[in-house]
Motif scaffolding. Structure first.
Motif, short mmCIF file in Angstrom:
data_model
loop_
_atom_site.label_atom_id
_atom_site.label_comp_id
_atom_site.label_asym_id
_atom_site.label_seq_id
_atom_site.Cartn_x
_atom_site.Cartn_y
_atom_site.Cartn_z
N LEU A 154 0.82 -1.21 0.00
CA LEU A 154 0.00 0.00 0.00
C LEU A 154 0.86 1.26 0.00
O LEU A 154 0.55 2.23 -0.69
N TYR A 155 1.95 1.25 0.76
CA TYR A 155 2.84 2.40 0.76
C TYR A 155 3.49 2.58 -0.61
O TYR A 155 3.69 3.71 -1.07
N ASP A 156 3.82 1.47 -1.25
CA ASP A 156 4.37 1.54 -2.61
C ASP A 156 3.36 2.23 -3.52
O ASP A 156 3.71 3.14 -4.29
N ALA A 157 2.10 1.81 -3.43
CA ALA A 157 1.06 2.40 -4.27
C ALA A 157 0.89 3.89 -3.99
O ALA A 157 0.71 4.69 -4.92
N LEU A 158 0.97 4.28 -2.72
CA LEU A 158 0.79 5.69 -2.37
C LEU A 158 1.91 6.57 -2.92
O LEU A 158 1.72 7.77 -3.11
N GLU A 159 3.06 5.98 -3.15
CA GLU A 159 4.20 6.73 -3.68
C GLU A 159 4.12 6.93 -5.19
O GLU A 159 4.97 7.64 -5.76
N ARG A 160 3.12 6.33 -5.82
CA ARG A 160 3.02 6.42 -7.28
C ARG A 160 2.14 7.60 -7.69
O ARG A 160 0.93 7.61 -7.42
N PRO A 161 2.69 8.60 -8.36
CA PRO A 161 1.88 9.74 -8.81
C PRO A 161 0.73 9.31 -9.72
O PRO A 161 -0.35 9.92 -9.70
N GLU A 162 0.94 8.24 -10.48
CA GLU A 162 -0.10 7.78 -11.41
C GLU A 162 -1.35 7.29 -10.69
O GLU A 162 -2.43 7.22 -11.27
N ALA A 163 -1.20 6.94 -9.39
CA ALA A 163 -2.33 6.39 -8.63
C ALA A 163 -2.99 7.45 -7.75
O ALA A 163 -3.72 7.11 -6.81
N SER A 164 -2.75 8.72 -8.03
CA SER A 164 -3.29 9.79 -7.19
C SER A 164 -4.81 9.78 -7.13
O SER A 164 -5.40 10.20 -6.13
N SER A 165 -5.46 9.28 -8.17
CA SER A 165 -6.93 9.26 -8.19
C SER A 165 -7.53 8.32 -7.14
O SER A 165 -8.70 8.44 -6.79
N ILE A 166 -6.75 7.38 -6.65
CA ILE A 166 -7.26 6.45 -5.64
C ILE A 166 -6.48 6.60 -4.32
O ILE A 166 -6.54 5.72 -3.46
N SER A 167 -5.78 7.72 -4.16
CA SER A 167 -4.93 7.90 -2.99
C SER A 167 -5.72 7.86 -1.68
O SER A 167 -5.25 7.31 -0.68
N GLU A 168 -6.92 8.42 -1.66
CA GLU A 168 -7.69 8.41 -0.42
C GLU A 168 -8.13 6.99 -0.06
O GLU A 168 -8.10 6.62 1.12
N SER A 169 -8.50 6.20 -1.04
CA SER A 169 -8.84 4.80 -0.78
C SER A 169 -7.63 4.04 -0.25
O SER A 169 -7.75 3.18 0.64
N LEU A 170 -6.47 4.34 -0.79
CA LEU A 170 -5.24 3.70 -0.33
C LEU A 170 -4.94 4.09 1.11
O LEU A 170 -4.57 3.25 1.95
N ARG A 171 -5.13 5.38 1.45
CA ARG A 171 -4.88 5.83 2.81
C ARG A 171 -5.86 5.19 3.80
O ARG A 171 -5.48 4.84 4.92
N GLN A 172 -7.09 5.05 3.38
CA GLN A 172 -8.08 4.40 4.25
C GLN A 172 -7.68 2.95 4.53
O GLN A 172 -7.80 2.46 5.66
N ALA A 173 -7.18 2.28 3.50
CA ALA A 173 -6.74 0.90 3.67
C ALA A 173 -5.55 0.83 4.62
O ALA A 173 -5.46 -0.07 5.46
N VAL A 174 -4.62 1.78 4.49
CA VAL A 174 -3.46 1.82 5.39
C VAL A 174 -3.92 2.00 6.83
O VAL A 174 -3.45 1.28 7.74
N ARG A 175 -4.85 2.93 7.05
CA ARG A 175 -5.33 3.17 8.42
C ARG A 175 -6.01 1.92 8.99
O ARG A 175 -5.83 1.59 10.17
N LEU B 170 -4.36 -3.89 -7.79
CA LEU B 170 -4.60 -4.14 -9.22
C LEU B 170 -4.86 -2.84 -9.96
O LEU B 170 -4.34 -2.61 -11.06
N THR B 171 -5.67 -1.98 -9.35
CA THR B 171 -5.96 -0.68 -9.97
C THR B 171 -4.69 0.15 -10.08
O THR B 171 -4.42 0.78 -11.12
N THR B 172 -3.88 0.13 -9.03
CA THR B 172 -2.61 0.86 -9.06
C THR B 172 -1.72 0.36 -10.19
O THR B 172 -1.13 1.15 -10.94
N SER B 173 -1.63 -0.94 -10.31
CA SER B 173 -0.81 -1.53 -11.36
C SER B 173 -1.27 -1.08 -12.74
O SER B 173 -0.45 -0.72 -13.60
N GLU B 174 -2.55 -1.07 -12.96
CA GLU B 174 -3.09 -0.67 -14.26
C GLU B 174 -2.80 0.81 -14.53
O GLU B 174 -2.47 1.20 -15.67
N LEU B 175 -2.92 1.64 -13.49
CA LEU B 175 -2.67 3.07 -13.66
C LEU B 175 -1.21 3.35 -13.96
O LEU B 175 -0.88 4.22 -14.78
N VAL B 176 -0.32 2.63 -13.30
CA VAL B 176 1.12 2.85 -13.49
C VAL B 176 1.61 2.30 -14.82
O VAL B 176 2.37 2.95 -15.54
#
Length: 258
Positions: free
Chosen positions: A106-127, A154-160
């Motif tokens: 999840l931290y890897d995904a959060l570091e990806r600028p391409e995944a900014s559209s789902i960043s809040e969902s990623l942060r919620q998952a981290v919490r 999976l979504t992060t991978s597709e975006l990146v």
């Protein structure tokens, strides 16, 4: 963000040296049942042969990474398994390890600028996952947590990676011993691929999705893994590389690489 997900053996009660099973093989010089301390574990919970694990026949120890689960459980317990029954700590280790592994991704995904559209969902998952690690973990539904996080990954991978030709979809493919020297695998989907002893010398793996890929004895000399997705320390530790191998900045270069 990932400092707590890196193994700190000096802050652990040597849990992996006790909780895990060793089977005599190319990875371990001895058989050791779960719950029995490794004979190389000293009274201070340090490994007596840490500097010579590989030549001593304990290659498996140099590959294993607890993602910081060992020190987390040790700090929560406060006292070691030598002072109190350690069965609960031993049982918690693989669960905490998997939760920390999810946080690593999840931290890897959060570091990806391409995944900014789902960043809040990623942060919620981290919490959510971080909260689980602060509680007794033996009742955690790991299957459910992995399924929820996997959708985001999976979504992060597709975006990146963007749209790629079908030939770059190698998800789960058996590539054991494959000759892929200097192959263009940039942005490829290599999720869960079997790359055991594959020759990837000089290969381009930039932005490739390597989550769950088996890289044991994979030749990565001169390969470029810059920006590769979801790579773990265990994966690179299990592979063969050299000074020319480029790995994600979040990882440490294995000491056994030439």
């Amino acid at each position: 963000m990932r400092d707590g997900l890196r193994a700190d053996c000096g802050s652990c009660f040597g849990l992996c040296c006790v909780a895990l099973t060793f089977a005599r093989s190319a990875d371990f010089a001895i058989d050791k049942p779960a719950g029995e301390p490794c004979p190389n574990l000293q009274q201070d919970f340090r490994c007596g042969i840490h500097q010579k694990l590989r030549p001593s026949g304990f290659q498996g120890c140099t590959v294993y990474d607890c993602f910081g689960a060992g020190q987390k459980i040790s700090q929560q317990a406060g006292t070691s398994w030598r002072e109190q029954p350690g069965q609960e700590m031993f049982a918690a280790l693989p669960v905490m390890r998997q939760l920390h592994e999810l946080l690593w991704y999840l931290y890897d995904a959060l570091e990806r600028p391409e995944a900014s559209s789902i960043s809040e969902s990623l942060r919620q998952a981290v919490r959510r996952i971080e909260a689980l690690t602060e509680q007794p973990v033996l009742n955690v539904d790991l299957g459910n947590e992995r399924a929820q996080v996997n959708e985001l990954l999976l979504t992060t991978s597709e975006l990146v990676r963007g749209r790629q030709p079908k030939k770059k979809n190698r998800r789960g493919v058996d590539l054991v011993g494959a000759k892929l020297r200097k192959a263009d695998l940039s942005r490829a989907n290599l999720r869960g691929a079997y790359l055991i002893a594959a020759d990837l010398a000089g290969a381009d793996l930039r932005q490739a999705d390597l989550i769950g890929a088996d890289l044991r004895d994979c030749n990565l000399t001169g390969a470029d893994l810059t920006g590769a997705l979801f790579v773990t320390q265990s994966q690179v530790n299990a592979a063969q590389g050299d000074s020319r191998t480029r790995i994600p900045s979040s990882l440490l270069r294995p000491t056994h690489w030439s």
